[in-house]
Structures are given as C-alpha cells and as structure tokens.
Design a protein around this motif. Structure first.
Motif, PDB file in Angstrom:
ATOM      1  N   UNK A   1      50.019  44.181  49.466  1.00 26.56           N
ATOM      2  CA  UNK A   1      50.847  43.066  48.919  1.00 26.56           C
ATOM      3  C   UNK A   1      52.248  43.547  48.347  1.00 26.56           C
ATOM      4  N   UNK A   2      52.206  44.613  47.829  1.00 30.09           N
ATOM      5  CA  UNK A   2      53.597  45.305  47.428  1.00 30.09           C
ATOM      6  C   UNK A   2      54.351  45.760  48.590  1.00 30.09           C
ATOM      7  N   UNK A   3      53.847  45.754  49.748  1.00 32.14           N
ATOM      8  CA  UNK A   3      54.681  46.290  51.071  1.00 32.14           C
ATOM      9  C   UNK A   3      55.383  45.187  51.610  1.00 32.14           C
ATOM     10  N   UNK A   4      54.783  43.822  51.214  1.00 32.41           N
ATOM     11  CA  UNK A   4      55.418  42.772  51.529  1.00 32.41           C
ATOM     12  C   UNK A   4      54.776  41.831  52.567  1.00 32.41           C
ATOM     13  N   UNK A   5      53.430  42.197  52.895  1.00 36.11           N
ATOM     14  CA  UNK A   5      52.571  41.341  53.718  1.00 36.11           C
ATOM     15  C   UNK A   5      51.841  40.707  52.874  1.00 36.11           C
ATOM     16  N   UNK A   6      51.171  39.422  53.439  1.00 34.77           N
ATOM     17  CA  UNK A   6      50.184  38.791  52.736  1.00 34.77           C
ATOM     18  C   UNK A   6      48.886  38.866  52.965  1.00 34.77           C
ATOM     19  N   UNK A   7      48.079  39.790  52.256  1.00 37.89           N
ATOM     20  CA  UNK A   7      46.708  40.249  52.518  1.00 37.89           C
ATOM     21  C   UNK A   7      45.953  39.215  51.775  1.00 37.89           C
ATOM     22  N   UNK A   8      44.528  39.379  52.178  1.00 37.46           N
ATOM     23  CA  UNK A   8      43.354  38.482  51.440  1.00 37.46           C
ATOM     24  C   UNK A   8      42.232  39.672  51.745  1.00 37.46           C
ATOM     25  N   UNK A   9      41.550  39.444  50.344  1.00 35.90           N
ATOM     26  CA  UNK A   9      40.310  40.490  50.294  1.00 35.90           C
ATOM     27  C   UNK A   9      38.905  39.583  50.191  1.00 35.90           C
ATOM     28  N   UNK A  10      38.174  40.029  51.166  1.00 34.49           N
ATOM     29  CA  UNK A  10      36.938  39.260  51.610  1.00 34.49           C
ATOM     30  C   UNK A  10      35.736  40.078  50.915  1.00 34.49           C
ATOM     31  N   UNK A  11      34.924  39.586  49.808  1.00 34.25           N
ATOM     32  CA  UNK A  11      33.894  40.331  49.452  1.00 34.25           C
ATOM     33  C   UNK A  11      32.721  39.909  50.187  1.00 34.25           C
ATOM     34  N   UNK A  12      32.176  40.922  51.148  1.00 30.67           N
ATOM     35  CA  UNK A  12      30.968  40.554  51.864  1.00 30.67           C
ATOM     36  C   UNK A  12      29.852  41.076  51.443  1.00 30.67           C
ATOM     37  N   UNK A  13      29.047  40.146  51.007  1.00 35.13           N
ATOM     38  CA  UNK A  13      27.785  40.578  50.257  1.00 35.13           C
ATOM     39  C   UNK A  13      26.892  39.339  50.524  1.00 35.13           C
ATOM     40  N   UNK A  14      25.890  39.226  51.575  1.00 35.54           N
ATOM     41  CA  UNK A  14      25.018  38.554  51.630  1.00 35.54           C
ATOM     42  C   UNK A  14      24.049  38.176  50.470  1.00 35.54           C
ATOM     43  N   UNK A  15      23.856  39.392  49.755  1.00 30.45           N
ATOM     44  CA  UNK A  15      22.986  39.369  48.728  1.00 30.45           C
ATOM     45  C   UNK A  15      23.517  38.874  47.401  1.00 30.45           C
ATOM     46  N   UNK A  16      25.043  38.716  47.351  1.00 36.05           N
ATOM     47  CA  UNK A  16      25.658  37.979  46.350  1.00 36.05           C
ATOM     48  C   UNK A  16      25.807  38.973  45.147  1.00 36.05           C
ATOM     49  N   UNK A  17      25.713  40.198  45.290  1.00 31.99           N
ATOM     50  CA  UNK A  17      25.855  41.422  44.555  1.00 31.99           C
ATOM     51  C   UNK A  17      27.219  42.019  44.684  1.00 31.99           C
ATOM     52  N   UNK A  18      28.219  41.590  45.209  1.00 30.39           N
ATOM     53  CA  UNK A  18      29.357  42.217  45.281  1.00 30.39           C
ATOM     54  C   UNK A  18      30.355  42.528  44.184  1.00 30.39           C
ATOM     55  N   UNK A  19      31.462  42.798  44.211  1.00 28.17           N
ATOM     56  CA  UNK A  19      32.560  43.188  43.131  1.00 28.17           C
ATOM     57  C   UNK A  19      33.303  41.847  42.310  1.00 28.17           C
ATOM     58  N   UNK A  20      32.816  40.655  43.064  1.00 25.63           N
ATOM     59  CA  UNK A  20      33.705  39.661  42.447  1.00 25.63           C
ATOM     60  C   UNK A  20      33.140  39.278  41.023  1.00 25.63           C
ATOM     61  N   UNK A  21      31.757  39.353  40.815  1.00 25.21           N
ATOM     62  CA  UNK A  21      31.263  39.211  39.414  1.00 25.21           C
ATOM     63  C   UNK A  21      31.906  39.841  38.176  1.00 25.21           C
TER      64      UNK A  21
END
Length: 754
Positions: free
Chosen positions: A583-603
C-alpha cells in the motif's frame, strides 16, 4: 498433481456410429431406390408443361430507341419526356393482370373449351384422373365456368418486371406449347393496342379556354408594367446595378461602407497623434515609427552619435575648456535642437492628419443622414411601387404557366397518343422442350435426399445414445485470464513431489541466501520457462514488496499466496506487513484471510467476523458485506468469516476462481494468507493459479530438508511462479516458551481423551 481432465462431448466413439450404419444401412439404400422409382412413376403420369415468354418495354412516345432514356431532353422538341419510375412500371404490371384483359384473352382463344382451363370437362392427365378417383381435384361445387377459367389462367400466367429496367415479361405455362405462346403474345398485343387507342378527348376545349385566358392576362400584364415604369419616374425610384436595387439603397450602402473606413482611419490617426504627444512630453519621441522613417532625422542622429563619440574620445586627453571640446559641445547642442524641431514637425503633421480624418468622417456622416431623410420621406411612394411590382410579377407568372400548358397540349394534340406506349421487344415462341417434369433429375434427387436423410437419422441416433454420461465444465467469462494454467512447457502446472528420505546431514537453510539472490535465478533452465526462486530475511519486507510490484504485468491483477513452512508457523504478521508495504508503494492491495475452519487472524486483528470469505463462497454474503479496511492503512482486507462445516469443506473450484477473478479486476494485488495445510489444499484445488508463492520459515525451526526447493512450492513442481522463502528471526526464550506451551496443551488434551 496431474491436471484435471473434465469430460467432453468430443469423447464419442466413432465405432458406435459405424456399427449403427452397418446394422441399419442394409435397408436404407433399397428404400431410397424405391422412393426414387415411385417418384419417377408419378412424374410419368403427369402431362408435360411448356412455357413461353413475351417481353414488353414501356417507353415514351416518339423515342428513337427502346433502350434510350425517356428523361433525356435531346431526342427532339416533340418528345414527351415522362419519367418511368418504379411505381409507374408496377402499375403497368398490375394492369396486365387485370380481369378485363384476361377475360378478353380467354374469350378470344376459347379457353373455356379446354380441360386445362375448365376442370369440368375432364382430367388433364393420368395423375389428375387418379386423384379424381380418390376424391381429390375436379371442379368445386358452385363455381361458375368463368371463375374456373380465370382461376386457371391466373395460376399459369406470370407477369414480372426486371429490376432497374422498364421491361415487363409475360410468362405463360401450359400443356400445349402452341397455346402457351398464343396466350403470351395475345396478352402483349392487346395491352399495347389498349394504350394506343386511348386518345386525348378534351384537348381542343382546353386549348380554346387557355387561349382566351392568355389573351386577357397578356393585356393586364402590359398595363401593370407600364404603370410601374410611369410611377417609378414620378418618385425618382430608378433601379440599377447587378442586384437591380434602388439608387438610394445603393448610395446608402456605399456611404455606410465609406463611413466605416473613415471611422477606422480617424481612430488610427487619433491614436498615432495621442501617442506622439505623450512620447513628446516624455522625451522619447525619437522612438516613434514616423520619426524613425524620416531620412533627415536619421542623418541628424548619426551626426549626433559621431560627435558624441568624438567628445568621448577627446575627453581623455583634453579638458572641457579646450576650444575643440567647446566646438564639439556646441555642435552637439545644435544637432539636438534640430532633431527636436524635426520631431515636433512630425508630431504636428500627425495631429493634422487626425483632424483631416475627423472632418472626412463628419462629411460622410452628414451625406448618409441626408440620404436617410430622403428615404424616410419617400417611404409611402416606395411601398406603393413595391405593391405594383408584386401584382405585375404575379400576373406575369400566371401568364407563363398558361403558355407552357398551352404548348404541352399542342404537342399532345399533334401526337394524338398517350405520353407512354408499350413496345413488344420479343414475341413468345412455342417451346419443344417441357420445363416440367424433369423425370430423371427429380427421381435421382428424391433418392439421394432420402439416402442422406436416412444416414443423418441413423448418425444422430447413434450420437444421442453414445454420448458418455459425464458432464463437462464450460468456461465462463471470469476464466478469461486464468482459463488455462500459465504453462510454457508440455508438463502440468503443478505435480506432486514424490516422498524423499531426508539425508543424514541437512542442506544449509535457504534463508541464509543473500538478498540479491532474488535477482539471479537458481534453476538451470531459462527464467522464462521455469519458476524463479529467491530468499529474503526478516526486515526486508520493503524489498520483497518492491519485487512483487515489479513483476506485476500492466493491466492485470497479481496474486500472492503466503503460508508457513509448517503448520506450526503462522505467517499472519508477515502477510499484514507485506500488504502495508504494498500500500505504501502506491498499489491497491487486498488481504484475504484463507481459513475454512474460521481460525484465521481476523478475530485477533479486531476485524468484523460476521461475514467473510467463507460466507462469500457458500453464498451467504456478497462483496459489499465482506470487504473491510485494514486499520492504519489504505489497504482492504477480507476476514475468514464463519467456520465452514465438514459437509461444505469440498471446494467449489468454479466459484472460487470466479471470486478471485473478480478481485483481480478490482485490485492491483491480492495477498492470500493461510496456514500450511489449508494453503496447500487451496493451491492444489485451483491448480496453482498464483503469480507468487511466499513460504515463511523460522530461524529456530530448521527443517531437515526444506519442502520447497528450486521450481517447487508447497511440495508441487510449478512453472512461471515466483517462489520466495522469507525467514523470520525469533528470540530463543519466546520460542522455548511456545514449545513448552504446546507440550502442555498436548498433555492436557491427552488427559481429557483418557
């Protein structure tokens, strides 16, 4: 893993088709021959039909040639040039099919006495007789003889016109060749005679009326024009010039143009005089254009410059009181006075020019005002004159129209015929060869058509019964960029690596490779065909983001999968730092939390877990429900969402590819992060459709042999994927504490199971 090979409708066994043809084709050829024979017998029972054709041309009366253009005016003064447009030709075509003309032909040739035109007299041929025996054909009840003859004649007569021409064809078909030619010729002759017999019956009376009107109107026109000339002389309203305008109008126009030029000249003279006066006061009058153009002033200026140069040269050796110096100064003062005098004369001349221009403008304006007063005074007389002219012009126009009509009627009266006539181009001839039926040709065509239709029927039946029951997946529009794996060689995109026994002495960790290893590949094959491999250490996240940004192609998204070297290494912190760096380099990124078990980093990151990527894949949410902003950055993030049940763990590859392609269209860079085992299942499911793969390793967890080597990622051989190893640096104490915590958790779990 081997590439997936969905079933295809092309997987049809041709042997099944050939077997069906061999099995059912034994009766197909005899059946075709029988149908062809039956057709030949039916055609033999039909009476032959002969066709004859006559051609007419609708042309203007008096045309020298049938092929001449009736719109041409060069054929002579007596030619009536009537334009023959498409509608006029179609009118003649309809007239040739009129009931009166056809009834006259039928009566003249006694068609009612022929069975072909009067079905009440008996059958025409053997086929007609057979059809009558089974109740088909024959006269209809209540139908008159006239109706039967007219109906039969219309069905056998064809009147047509050729495109973009004045020709009309009359085509007749009959079982009697002579009769066909007689009917066509009789139709053409009768129509031509009917047009020629139409005389002009009211022209004489019309000519008498027109002559009386012309005589009366001619006298009125002469009287009106005489009155106009007399009245124009009375009011002095003579006209002249190319536009036949009045003298007052011409003078006003000329004076108006002259006044505009005089105003422009006065304005220019005033501006020059004012500028000269101002520059005279400021002492810069020598810069005036008129001053610079004066030869006398330029000569004086040159003398002044020469004397000033002499004074400057002698001032170095002589004192100001020296006689030579005094003489030069006196000469210089005299020259300046003479220059100023000449400049004053030029300025005075400019002021005089301005006064002359002003006087000329005033004179022209006064003349224009006098003419305007004269026009206003004569306005009623001019209006009366215009009314007389309009009345005389209307009478003159009416007289010319009557004279033109009289001349046209005179030509018609001299010709004694209609403006158009029909000329016979070619007469119908009795043909010796029938046009129908073509017995051998039609019989062979029916036999061949039945053979082809039977063959197609057998083949279609075999195809419908021989298609394998497997389905196939049709590529949709979202697969346009990644519908095929990005291969540059014949082998599959990813293939599962065989199990290898670890060596007794492990190889050095790839994390110790220098940072510049990302530039030089480690494979022996060319870089365009093999996957590139690089290594980065902790703290080099900015360099890693720059590498990924540089590898992104113009106009397309870039996908990166980041995971740990083992399931114990959780790469969530590295993924977050990478997205922030992108994001700092000037592009538009998106981070996807891939966790079918629901135990990702988002919580733990404080994101909304009500809806996420799992809900999007299962159809419980849309894009507007799951996309959030990563705190502290401009990047977006998608949480994992609710846990997916065991029944829903099977990936819907088509929907997953559709979602990723949609994100490709909206974002410059997609970063998918997940634990090792879950990321491996994702990579295997979508057949490795990523542009870069990052494996996060720990400096305290040295694997005996790294799973990813040159050209491999997550245990699969890959092509055209940027494989990157990122090593994090961890302190010893936290690592030991984490290991002790895991051992304690394992013991507690074992105790609960016991």
């Amino acid at each position: 893993m081997p590439p997936r090979a969905p079933a295809s409708p092309d997987e049809i066994q041709m042997s099944t088709v050939f077997d069906a043809l061999k099995r059912k084709g034994r009766w197909l050829v005899p059946l075709s021959v029988v149908l062809g024979g039956l057709t030949f017998v039916v055609l033999m029972m039909m009476a032959p039909r002969y066709q004859s054709e006559a051609e007419l041309a609708i042309v203007a009366k008096g045309a020298s040639s049938t092929f001449s253009d009736p719109r041409s005016a060069s054929s002579g003064p007596d030619l009536v040039t009537t334009r023959m447009d498409k509608e006029a030709i179609n009118t003649h075509v309809r007239a040739l099919q009129s009931s009166d003309l056809m009834l006259q032909i039928a009566n003249d040739l006694k068609l009612a006495e022929r069975p072909e035109f009067n079905s009440a007299l008996g059958p025409v041929d053997q086929l007609d007789a057979v059809l009558r025996m089974i109740g088909i054909g024959g006269p209809r009840s209540g139908e008159s003889e006239r109706d039967r003859v007219m109906s039969a004649l219309r069905s056998r007569l064809e009147v047509y016109t050729a495109k973009e021409s004045r020709f009309i064809g009359i085509r007749m078909t009959s079982i009697d060749a002579e009769l066909a030619s007689k009917i066509a010729n009789a139709m053409a002759e009768n129509y031509r005679a009917s047009l020629a017999e139409q005389g002009v019956t009211e022209i004489d009376d019309l000519q008498t009326v027109l002559k009386a009107k012309i005589d009366k109107l001619g006298a009125e026109v002469a009287t009106a024009e005489t009155e106009i000339d007399r009245y124009r002389g009375k009011i002095d309203g003579f006209r002249g010039g190319a536009q036949n305008t009045g003298l007052n109008e011409q003078q006003m126009s000329d004076l108006t143009a002259e006044l505009s030029r005089a105003k422009a000249a006065r304005g220019e003279a005033d501006a020059r005089a004012a500028s000269a006066r101002e520059m005279m006061k400021a002492g810069t009058a020598d810069a005036l254009a008129d001053v610079q153009k004066s030869p006398l002033i330029q000569n004086l200026v040159q003398q002044r410059v020469r004397i000033e140069r002499q004074i400057s040269e002698l001032s170095a050796t002589l004192l100001p009181a020296h006689p030579r110096m005094r003489q030069l100064n006196a000469d210089l003062a005299g020259l300046k006075l003479q220059i100023d005098s000449e400049i004053s004369k030029i300025v005075s001349s400019l002021e005089k020019e301005a006064k002359v221009a002003q006087g000329r403008e005033s004179s022209i304006a006064q003349s224009l005002a006098d003419i305007k007063n004269r026009v206003v005074t004569n306005a009623p007389e001019e209006a009366q004159l215009r009314q007389l002219e309009a009345n005389a012009k209307a009478k003159r126009t009416e007289l010319e129209n009557l004279q033109a009509q009289l001349e046209a009627n005179r030509k018609k009266l001299d010709a004694r015929a209609q403006p158009v006539e029909a000329q016979i181009i070619s007469k119908a001839q009795a043909e010796s060869v029938p046009i129908f039926p073509k017995k051998f040709q039609l019989s062979a065509l029916v036999a061949f058509a039945s053979l082809m239709f039977g063959t197609a029927w057998i083949v279609m039946g075999a195809l419908f019964h021989g298609v394998p029951p497997q389905g196939y997946r049709k590529l949709n529009a979202s697969d346009r960029r990644r519908s095929e794996p990005p291969l540059l060689r014949e082998e599959p995109l990813i293939s599962e690596m065989p199990e290898t026994e670890p060596e007794t002495e492990p190889e050095p960790a790839l994390a110790t490779a220098p940072a510049h290893a990302a530039i030089a590949g480690t494979t022996s094959e060319p870089a365009a065909k093999e996957a590139s491999f690089a290594a980065f250490n902790d703290g080099e996240m900015e360099e890693l983001a720059g590498r990924l940004k540089g590898r992104r192609s113009v106009g397309g998204g870039f996908r990166t999968l980041i995971t740990g070297e083992s399931d114990d290494i959780v790469p969530y912190a590295e993924a977050t730092e990478l997205v922030k760096a992108l994001a700092k380099s000037g592009v538009q990124p998106i981070l996807v939390d891939w966790s079918p078990s629901g135990e990702g980093f988002a919580r733990d990151a404080g994101l909304d877990m009500n809806a996420g990527f799992n809900d999007l894949l299962t159809g419980h949410a849309g894009f507007e429900d799951i996309i959030q902003r990563l705190p502290g950055t401009t990047a977006h993030v998608v949480a994992s969402g609710r846990a997916v049940s065991e029944d829903e763990r099977e990936l819907d590859i088509d929907r997953l590819n559709l979602v990723l392609d949609a994100l490709d269209e909206a974002y410059d860079h997609i970063v998918v992060v997940g634990r090792h085992d879950e990321a491996r299942r994702l990579f295997e499911g979508i057949e490795g459709r990523f542009d870069a793969g990052i494996t996060v390793a720990s400096s305290l967890r040295k694997a005996a042999e790294p799973e990813d080597r040159d050209g491999t990622f997550l245990g699969f051989e890959v092509a055209e994927i940027d494989v990157i190893r990122y090593e994090r640096r961890e302190a010893v104490a936290p690592a030991l504490m984490q290991r002790l915590a895991r051992v304690t958790q394992n013991q507690a779990a074992a105790a609960r199971q016991a």
